[in-house]
Scaffold this motif. Structure first.
Motif, PDB file in Angstrom:
ATOM      1  N   CYS A 280       0.854  -1.197   0.000  1.00  0.00           N
ATOM      2  CA  CYS A 280       0.000   0.000   0.000  1.00  0.00           C
ATOM      3  C   CYS A 280       0.881   1.234   0.000  1.00  0.00           C
ATOM      4  O   CYS A 280       1.388   1.649   1.048  1.00  0.00           O
ATOM      5  CB  CYS A 280      -0.905  -0.007   1.224  1.00  0.00           C
ATOM      6  SG  CYS A 280      -2.124  -1.335   1.166  1.00  0.00           S
ATOM      7  N   ALA A 282      -0.235   4.034  -1.688  1.00  0.00           N
ATOM      8  CA  ALA A 282      -1.087   5.184  -1.997  1.00  0.00           C
ATOM      9  C   ALA A 282      -1.164   6.123  -0.803  1.00  0.00           C
ATOM     10  O   ALA A 282      -1.098   5.691   0.348  1.00  0.00           O
ATOM     11  CB  ALA A 282      -2.487   4.699  -2.359  1.00  0.00           C
ATOM     12  N   VAL A 284      -3.669   7.668   0.729  1.00  0.00           N
ATOM     13  CA  VAL A 284      -5.139   7.654   0.783  1.00  0.00           C
ATOM     14  C   VAL A 284      -5.610   8.795   1.688  1.00  0.00           C
ATOM     15  O   VAL A 284      -5.069   8.983   2.784  1.00  0.00           O
ATOM     16  CB  VAL A 284      -5.629   6.306   1.367  1.00  0.00           C
ATOM     17  CG1 VAL A 284      -7.143   6.227   1.340  1.00  0.00           C
ATOM     18  CG2 VAL A 284      -5.008   5.136   0.623  1.00  0.00           C
ATOM     19  N   ASP A 286      -7.432  10.575   4.461  1.00  0.00           N
ATOM     20  CA  ASP A 286      -7.971  10.014   5.710  1.00  0.00           C
ATOM     21  C   ASP A 286      -9.468  10.288   5.836  1.00  0.00           C
ATOM     22  O   ASP A 286     -10.174   9.543   6.493  1.00  0.00           O
ATOM     23  CB  ASP A 286      -7.227  10.602   6.913  1.00  0.00           C
ATOM     24  CG  ASP A 286      -5.808  10.043   6.996  1.00  0.00           C
ATOM     25  OD1 ASP A 286      -5.654   8.820   6.817  1.00  0.00           O
ATOM     26  OD2 ASP A 286      -4.857  10.823   7.201  1.00  0.00           O
ATOM     27  N   PRO A 313     -12.265   4.415   4.921  1.00  0.00           N
ATOM     28  CA  PRO A 313     -11.785   3.089   5.330  1.00  0.00           C
ATOM     29  C   PRO A 313     -10.264   3.050   5.221  1.00  0.00           C
ATOM     30  O   PRO A 313      -9.690   3.691   4.335  1.00  0.00           O
ATOM     31  CB  PRO A 313     -12.425   2.144   4.309  1.00  0.00           C
ATOM     32  CG  PRO A 313     -12.726   3.005   3.124  1.00  0.00           C
ATOM     33  CD  PRO A 313     -13.023   4.371   3.672  1.00  0.00           C
ATOM     34  N   ASP A 314      -9.622   2.320   6.107  1.00  0.00           N
ATOM     35  CA  ASP A 314      -8.167   2.169   6.024  1.00  0.00           C
ATOM     36  C   ASP A 314      -7.876   0.904   5.205  1.00  0.00           C
ATOM     37  O   ASP A 314      -8.127  -0.215   5.653  1.00  0.00           O
ATOM     38  CB  ASP A 314      -7.559   2.079   7.425  1.00  0.00           C
ATOM     39  CG  ASP A 314      -6.042   2.188   7.375  1.00  0.00           C
ATOM     40  OD1 ASP A 314      -5.421   1.480   6.559  1.00  0.00           O
ATOM     41  OD2 ASP A 314      -5.490   2.997   8.127  1.00  0.00           O
ATOM     42  N   ILE A 315      -7.369   1.105   4.011  1.00  0.00           N
ATOM     43  CA  ILE A 315      -7.169  -0.022   3.082  1.00  0.00           C
ATOM     44  C   ILE A 315      -6.085  -0.958   3.601  1.00  0.00           C
ATOM     45  O   ILE A 315      -6.246  -2.178   3.613  1.00  0.00           O
ATOM     46  CB  ILE A 315      -6.836   0.511   1.673  1.00  0.00           C
ATOM     47  CG1 ILE A 315      -8.011   1.362   1.177  1.00  0.00           C
ATOM     48  CG2 ILE A 315      -6.540  -0.623   0.701  1.00  0.00           C
ATOM     49  CD1 ILE A 315      -7.698   2.249   0.007  1.00  0.00           C
ATOM     50  N   LEU A 316      -4.985  -0.359   4.059  1.00  0.00           N
ATOM     51  CA  LEU A 316      -3.875  -1.179   4.571  1.00  0.00           C
ATOM     52  C   LEU A 316      -4.343  -2.032   5.755  1.00  0.00           C
ATOM     53  O   LEU A 316      -4.071  -3.234   5.812  1.00  0.00           O
ATOM     54  CB  LEU A 316      -2.718  -0.259   4.981  1.00  0.00           C
ATOM     55  CG  LEU A 316      -1.512  -0.920   5.639  1.00  0.00           C
ATOM     56  CD1 LEU A 316      -0.857  -1.927   4.696  1.00  0.00           C
ATOM     57  CD2 LEU A 316      -0.490   0.121   6.076  1.00  0.00           C
ATOM     58  N   GLY A 332       3.176  -1.664   4.182  1.00  0.00           N
ATOM     59  CA  GLY A 332       2.619  -0.311   4.155  1.00  0.00           C
ATOM     60  C   GLY A 332       3.707   0.727   4.174  1.00  0.00           C
ATOM     61  O   GLY A 332       4.895   0.409   4.387  1.00  0.00           O
ATOM     62  N   PHE A 333       3.333   1.968   3.953  1.00  0.00           N
ATOM     63  CA  PHE A 333       4.266   3.088   4.032  1.00  0.00           C
ATOM     64  C   PHE A 333       3.847   3.988   5.181  1.00  0.00           C
ATOM     65  O   PHE A 333       2.679   4.000   5.580  1.00  0.00           O
ATOM     66  CB  PHE A 333       4.238   3.890   2.729  1.00  0.00           C
ATOM     67  CG  PHE A 333       5.210   3.371   1.715  1.00  0.00           C
ATOM     68  CD1 PHE A 333       6.436   3.975   1.531  1.00  0.00           C
ATOM     69  CD2 PHE A 333       4.902   2.250   0.957  1.00  0.00           C
ATOM     70  CE1 PHE A 333       7.341   3.485   0.612  1.00  0.00           C
ATOM     71  CE2 PHE A 333       5.792   1.748   0.030  1.00  0.00           C
ATOM     72  CZ  PHE A 333       7.022   2.370  -0.150  1.00  0.00           C
ATOM     73  N   ALA A 334       4.778   4.733   5.716  1.00  0.00           N
ATOM     74  CA  ALA A 334       4.433   5.720   6.729  1.00  0.00           C
ATOM     75  C   ALA A 334       5.217   6.992   6.429  1.00  0.00           C
ATOM     76  O   ALA A 334       6.442   6.949   6.297  1.00  0.00           O
ATOM     77  CB  ALA A 334       4.790   5.196   8.106  1.00  0.00           C
ATOM     78  N   ALA A 335       4.491   8.054   6.272  1.00  0.00           N
ATOM     79  CA  ALA A 335       5.140   9.345   6.067  1.00  0.00           C
ATOM     80  C   ALA A 335       5.182  10.026   7.425  1.00  0.00           C
ATOM     81  O   ALA A 335       4.138  10.308   8.005  1.00  0.00           O
ATOM     82  CB  ALA A 335       4.324  10.162   5.083  1.00  0.00           C
ATOM     83  N   GLU A 336       6.367  10.251   7.938  1.00  0.00           N
ATOM     84  CA  GLU A 336       6.485  10.796   9.293  1.00  0.00           C
ATOM     85  C   GLU A 336       7.345  12.057   9.283  1.00  0.00           C
ATOM     86  O   GLU A 336       8.252  12.198   8.460  1.00  0.00           O
ATOM     87  CB  GLU A 336       7.144   9.763  10.228  1.00  0.00           C
ATOM     88  CG  GLU A 336       6.457   8.405  10.281  1.00  0.00           C
ATOM     89  CD  GLU A 336       5.092   8.428  10.960  1.00  0.00           C
ATOM     90  OE1 GLU A 336       4.781   9.423  11.644  1.00  0.00           O
ATOM     91  OE2 GLU A 336       4.316   7.465  10.778  1.00  0.00           O
ATOM     92  N   LYS A 347       2.728   2.181  14.097  1.00  0.00           N
ATOM     93  CA  LYS A 347       1.753   2.093  12.989  1.00  0.00           C
ATOM     94  C   LYS A 347       1.672   0.665  12.458  1.00  0.00           C
ATOM     95  O   LYS A 347       0.602   0.171  12.123  1.00  0.00           O
ATOM     96  CB  LYS A 347       2.200   3.057  11.883  1.00  0.00           C
ATOM     97  CG  LYS A 347       1.145   3.346  10.859  1.00  0.00           C
ATOM     98  CD  LYS A 347       1.528   4.531   9.981  1.00  0.00           C
ATOM     99  CE  LYS A 347       1.337   5.851  10.688  1.00  0.00           C
ATOM    100  NZ  LYS A 347       1.718   7.009   9.896  1.00  0.00           N
ATOM    101  N   LYS A 351      -1.882  -1.226  12.468  1.00  0.00           N
ATOM    102  CA  LYS A 351      -2.553  -1.604  11.220  1.00  0.00           C
ATOM    103  C   LYS A 351      -2.478  -3.104  10.955  1.00  0.00           C
ATOM    104  O   LYS A 351      -3.191  -3.620  10.104  1.00  0.00           O
ATOM    105  CB  LYS A 351      -1.939  -0.837  10.056  1.00  0.00           C
ATOM    106  CG  LYS A 351      -2.055   0.678  10.243  1.00  0.00           C
ATOM    107  CD  LYS A 351      -2.212   1.392   8.930  1.00  0.00           C
ATOM    108  CE  LYS A 351      -2.322   2.887   9.159  1.00  0.00           C
ATOM    109  NZ  LYS A 351      -2.926   3.578   8.027  1.00  0.00           N
TER     110      LYS A 351
END
Ligand code: CTP
Length: 408
Positions: A280, A282, A284, A286, A313-316, A332-336, A347, A351
């Motif tokens: 995932c 994308a 997305v 929130d 909805p949270d796709i991940l 998944g990715f996390a932008a922090e 996260k 998730k």
């Protein structure tokens, strides 16, 4: 100075062979060494002399030539290149490649190689759509052969449709792009590493409608997600890319499903299951606008409109839920912007995914919409800090890690 990268260009019979002359010139200008093999049919369309003059090298046309074998055996020929490119790839050579037939120098070299193979199909529209050709392409892609084109257009035979070979520049760009990624061995998934596996990749932003003409969006370019989809396909996986609106072309050799909103993205992802791998990438949104207006909101209506938001909805998280259909590996990715690794680790647990690739998007970094990424890969085993690299290299490195995961 590094050694020039080497392409073995295999020309099969088709009028599009003339475009390859220009491709050779473009590759040579970019500093790539090009050695060519021609089938007998290719020689009907362009001469070995032109090909040799442009490639500045000998052209190989005969499997049983004593001189050729003395200079360089055909096995060596197939292994001395970084990348093999079949262009134009006729329906005939694709069929022979699929069947493993080695009845001329071109197909012998293709059967003997351990290097990545790219093909630029060129044929009549009916030949392209024929179930035999489509089945062959599926098999070849599952073995890691990547395709460039074909495109739709007028054909030399007077018909119109899909089957035209891409233009010389497009082919040269695709080859140079692939060579760039091959240069960094650590980031190169070995070919066929993910053959037989299926992957689902989300990419790009989502657009959440406010009314029929307005929407909420974000700045995601989709580059990272598209690059991952491409890298997984190059490693042999059957890839479905579910993409929000981006300016990027659909990658060759995989299925792209276009969506706008988060809810559409989730529905497309559910449809793409079962899959062995989900990534995932994308961005997305929130939130979406609750009770989206059916008609365009008008200023005259008086006052300022107020938007009520509802959570998307949270796709991940949905894909990570245990139960029927959970992919074996969910990434998944996390932008922090702060406490990058700690936040990403939290996260991952929240998730329920297996790996989180965290990137620092604090001020001064250029991740969103930029070209490069600095990843901290978080899994149950801990954190791995990757050096800053291009999004394409991140994609290739991830594909390699995924390959290793399934090899265990
Ligand atoms: N994601 C998703 N569906 C959403 C939101 C996020 O699939 N509705 C996925 C993204 O594709 C990405 C990861 O979840 O893989 C990012 O999670 P998110 O919680 O949105 O992280 P951030 O964007 O970093 O936001 P925040 O820190 O505010 O939670």
């Amino acid at each position: 100075m590094t050694d020039p990268q080497r392409v073995l260009l295999i020309l099969s019979g088709g009028i599009a062979a003339y475009k390859c002359l220009e491709t050779i010139r473009l590759l040579r200008r970019a500093g790539v060494a090009v050695r060519c093999v021609m089938t007998k049919a290719a020689e009907e369309f362009v001469t070995p002399l032109s090909v040799s003059a442009l490639s500045e090298d000998k052209v190989y046309t005969d499997l049983f030539s004593l001189t050729d074998e003395a200079e360089m055996g055909h096995i060596e020929l197939s292994r001395s290149a970084d990348l093999l490119v079949v262009a134009p790839a006729s329906a005939d050579i694709l069929a022979r490649m699929t069947a493993g037939i080695a009845n001329d120098i071109a197909t012998t070299v293709l059967l003997a190689t351990d290097k990545p193979v790219m093909a630029a199909p060129a044929m009549n529209v009916r030949m392209w759509h024929h179930p035999a050709t489509q089945a062959n392409l599926k098999t070849l892609q599952a073995r890691g052969v990547t395709l460039v084109g074909p495109v739709e257009g007028d054909m030399a035979c007077g018909e119109h449709g899909l089957g035209r070979m891409v233009e010389a520049q497009t082919l040269a760009d695709a080859i140079l792009d692939r060579l760039k990624r091959l240069r960094n061995a650590d980031n190169t998934p070995s070919i066929n590493e993910l053959t037989g596996k299926s992957a689902l990749v989300t990419s790009g932003p989502t657009h959440e409608p406010i009314d029929p003409v307005r929407y909420i969006a974000n700045r995601s370019s989709g580059r990272q997600g598209h690059a991952i989809a491409k890298a997984l396909a190059e490693a042999g996986a059957r890839v479905t890319l579910v993409s929000g609106p981006t300016r990027l072309p659909d990658p060759d050799g995989l299925e792209t499903i276009h969506v706008d909103s988060a809810e559409e993205m989730l529905a497309a992802c559910r449809n793409a299951l079962p899959a062995d791998i989900a990534v995932c990438a994308a961005a997305v949104a929130d939130w979406r606008v609750a009770g989206q207006a059916d008609q365009k909101l008008k200023k005259e209506a008086g006052g300022l409109p107020s938007l009520t938001l509802a959570e998307n909805p949270d796709i991940l998280a949905t894909l990570s839920k245990p139960g029927i259909g959970r992919p074996a590996l969910v990434v998944g990715f996390a932008a922090e912007t702060e406490n990058v690794v700690d936040n990403a680790a939290a996260k991952r647990l929240r998730k329920g995914c297996d790996w989180i690739l965290a990137n620092d998007v604090s001020v001064g970094t250029d991740t969103f919409g930029g070209d490069r990424n600095r990843i901290h890969a978080v899994s149950e085993h801990g954190v791995e800090d990757w050096p800053e690299m291009s999004k394409e290299d991140v994609a290739a490195k991830l594909a390699r890690r995924i390959g290793a995961y399934f090899r265990q």
